[in-house]
Design a protein around this motif. Structure first.
Motif, PDB file in Angstrom:
ATOM      1  N   PHE A 133       0.522   2.118   5.383  1.00 50.97           N
ATOM      2  CA  PHE A 133      -0.089   1.285   4.147  1.00 50.97           C
ATOM      3  C   PHE A 133      -0.314  -0.039   4.693  1.00 50.97           C
ATOM      4  O   PHE A 133      -1.196  -0.603   4.296  1.00 50.97           O
ATOM      5  CB  PHE A 133       1.316   0.997   3.196  1.00 50.97           C
ATOM      6  N   PHE A 134       0.198  -0.753   5.952  1.00 49.27           N
ATOM      7  CA  PHE A 134      -0.262  -1.959   6.323  1.00 49.27           C
ATOM      8  C   PHE A 134      -1.633  -1.969   6.847  1.00 49.27           C
ATOM      9  O   PHE A 134      -2.333  -2.877   6.745  1.00 49.27           O
ATOM     10  CB  PHE A 134       0.770  -2.231   7.611  1.00 49.27           C
ATOM     11  N   MET A 135      -1.914  -0.804   7.585  1.00 53.18           N
ATOM     12  CA  MET A 135      -3.239  -0.631   8.060  1.00 53.18           C
ATOM     13  C   MET A 135      -4.246  -0.646   6.865  1.00 53.18           C
ATOM     14  O   MET A 135      -5.306  -1.251   6.832  1.00 53.18           O
ATOM     15  CB  MET A 135      -3.616   0.905   8.774  1.00 53.18           C
ATOM     16  N   GLU A 136      -3.948  -0.100   5.612  1.00 53.63           N
ATOM     17  CA  GLU A 136      -4.730  -0.070   4.261  1.00 53.63           C
ATOM     18  C   GLU A 136      -5.067  -1.604   3.896  1.00 53.63           C
ATOM     19  O   GLU A 136      -6.002  -1.868   3.556  1.00 53.63           O
ATOM     20  CB  GLU A 136      -4.112   0.639   3.308  1.00 53.63           C
ATOM     21  N   LEU A 137      -3.860  -2.374   4.245  1.00 53.69           N
ATOM     22  CA  LEU A 137      -3.995  -3.603   3.524  1.00 53.69           C
ATOM     23  C   LEU A 137      -4.825  -4.572   4.648  1.00 53.69           C
ATOM     24  O   LEU A 137      -5.688  -5.429   4.241  1.00 53.69           O
ATOM     25  CB  LEU A 137      -2.608  -4.385   3.745  1.00 53.69           C
ATOM     26  N   ARG A 138      -4.649  -4.330   6.032  1.00 55.54           N
ATOM     27  CA  ARG A 138      -5.396  -5.183   7.013  1.00 55.54           C
ATOM     28  C   ARG A 138      -6.878  -4.643   6.872  1.00 55.54           C
ATOM     29  O   ARG A 138      -7.791  -5.517   7.023  1.00 55.54           O
ATOM     30  CB  ARG A 138      -4.970  -4.645   8.293  1.00 55.54           C
ATOM     31  N   GLN A 139      -7.255  -3.494   6.339  1.00 54.35           N
ATOM     32  CA  GLN A 139      -8.659  -3.092   6.515  1.00 54.35           C
ATOM     33  C   GLN A 139      -9.350  -3.995   5.343  1.00 54.35           C
ATOM     34  O   GLN A 139     -10.511  -3.931   5.160  1.00 54.35           O
ATOM     35  CB  GLN A 139      -8.896  -1.538   6.293  1.00 54.35           C
ATOM     36  N   GLU A 143      -3.304 -10.485   5.534  1.00 52.83           N
ATOM     37  CA  GLU A 143      -2.634 -10.648   6.619  1.00 52.83           C
ATOM     38  C   GLU A 143      -1.158 -10.651   6.243  1.00 52.83           C
ATOM     39  O   GLU A 143      -0.368 -10.406   7.083  1.00 52.83           O
ATOM     40  CB  GLU A 143      -2.957 -12.051   7.134  1.00 52.83           C
ATOM     41  N   HIS A 144      -0.754 -11.078   5.006  1.00 55.84           N
ATOM     42  CA  HIS A 144       0.520 -10.853   4.529  1.00 55.84           C
ATOM     43  C   HIS A 144       0.504 -10.936   2.983  1.00 55.84           C
ATOM     44  O   HIS A 144      -0.584 -10.914   2.296  1.00 55.84           O
ATOM     45  CB  HIS A 144       1.321 -12.377   4.895  1.00 55.84           C
ATOM     46  N   VAL A 175       1.753  -8.195   7.370  1.00 54.28           N
ATOM     47  CA  VAL A 175       1.389  -6.786   7.651  1.00 54.28           C
ATOM     48  C   VAL A 175       0.767  -6.342   8.986  1.00 54.28           C
ATOM     49  O   VAL A 175       0.205  -5.574   9.047  1.00 54.28           O
ATOM     50  CB  VAL A 175       0.328  -6.463   6.450  1.00 54.28           C
ATOM     51  N   LEU A 176       1.034  -7.291  10.103  1.00 50.89           N
ATOM     52  CA  LEU A 176       0.200  -7.316  11.249  1.00 50.89           C
ATOM     53  C   LEU A 176       1.026  -6.204  11.908  1.00 50.89           C
ATOM     54  O   LEU A 176       2.109  -5.788  11.707  1.00 50.89           O
ATOM     55  CB  LEU A 176       0.109  -8.583  11.915  1.00 50.89           C
ATOM     56  N   HIS A 226      -0.815 -18.396   5.408  1.00 47.95           N
ATOM     57  CA  HIS A 226      -2.034 -18.559   5.652  1.00 47.95           C
ATOM     58  C   HIS A 226      -3.024 -17.933   4.245  1.00 47.95           C
ATOM     59  O   HIS A 226      -2.604 -16.981   4.040  1.00 47.95           O
ATOM     60  CB  HIS A 226      -2.703 -18.058   6.879  1.00 47.95           C
ATOM     61  N   PRO A 227      -3.815 -18.857   3.882  1.00 47.47           N
ATOM     62  CA  PRO A 227      -4.712 -18.296   2.902  1.00 47.47           C
ATOM     63  C   PRO A 227      -5.516 -17.201   3.408  1.00 47.47           C
ATOM     64  O   PRO A 227      -5.718 -17.187   4.591  1.00 47.47           O
ATOM     65  CB  PRO A 227      -5.476 -19.393   2.434  1.00 47.47           C
ATOM     66  N   ARG A 228      -6.016 -16.338   2.657  1.00 40.46           N
ATOM     67  CA  ARG A 228      -6.952 -15.265   2.961  1.00 40.46           C
ATOM     68  C   ARG A 228      -8.226 -15.945   3.283  1.00 40.46           C
ATOM     69  O   ARG A 228      -8.894 -16.609   2.785  1.00 40.46           O
ATOM     70  CB  ARG A 228      -6.928 -14.067   1.995  1.00 40.46           C
TER      71      ARG A 228
END
Length: 230
Positions: A133-139, A143-144, A175-176, A226-228
């Motif tokens: 799931f973290f990979m889905e978010l990073r893609q 970042e958090h 999510v890193l 951090h902002p996106r």
């Protein structure tokens, strides 16, 4: 049996012309699947739901059988394709007339992130690892979790994300990958930390070990704010 018998390995007992029959059978299977997707409508060529994956896998099995097995006649396979198409069209008709039937057949979207936190009731029922799931978010440039206002797992497996504006971003769970975030049971220094299970954030003092008040997890990581990146 002789080892490395090229006749057995390449054709076995079949004559050379059987290769031409295989080509015809494969073309027939390709045409049947193509016609199925064309007749079934645009839903058939978008990302697939669970029900559509089931239909396609059944089609693929039938197509593979008719392509390679000489004792599989073409007409029964045609009946298979027509039957599957009929089931598909009837199911689509049923879903368009009965939302309850559609939810039963294909499932429904599931909210997994709300206000920068995981929805615990949703997480407990999903068969998805945190790393996946973290990979889905990073893609999608996350970042958090504090950057995400709402996250929805769609019926086709995609994740739809709705973000906070830059000035509304809050502290959230990173999510890193593990190499980029340290996890602690007793935090080494003071700051805002995030629960590694649900994303709940709170200030912790140096050496403090505390259970998350939201999910009772005892592992924490430094929260990010951090902002996106645009």
């Amino acid at each position: 049996m002789t080892a490395f018998d090229w006749q057995r390995m390449l054709l076995d007992q079949f004559p050379l012309m059987f290769l031409a029959e295989v080509a015809v059978r494969a073309a027939f299977a390709f045409l049947a699947v193509f016609l199925f997707l064309r007749i079934s409508g645009r839903r058939g060529i978008r990302q697939l739901s669970l029900f559509e994956v089931l239909i396609i896998l059944t089609l693929g099995s039938a197509a593979g059988d008719v392509s390679f097995y000489e004792d599989v006649p073409l007409l029964p396979i045609t009946v298979v394709f027509v039957t599957l198409l009929t089931i598909y069209r009837l199911s689509v008709w049923g879903m368009s007339h009965s939302p309850r039937f559609g939810r039963w057949l294909e499932g429904k979207p599931v909210t997994i992130i709300r206000d920068g936190l995981y929805e615990l009731s949703s997480l407990n029922g999903l068969s998805i690892s945190s790393d996946e799931f973290f990979m889905e978010l990073r893609q999608q440039g996350v970042e958090h979790l504090g950057q995400v206002r709402l996250g929805i797992l769609e019926i086709d497996g995609d994740v739809s994300l709705f973000f906070y504006d830059r000035d509304e971003v809050r502290m959230g769970l990173s999510v890193l990958p593990d190499d980029h975030r340290a996890e602690h049971r007793a935090v080494p220094h003071g700051g805002v930390y995030a629960c590694t299970r649900c994303g709940f954030t709170q200030p912790l003092e140096p050496g403090q070990a505390q259970a998350c008040p939201r999910c009772d997890n005892r592992t924490w990581t430094m929260a990010l704010g951090h902002p996106r990146a645009r």
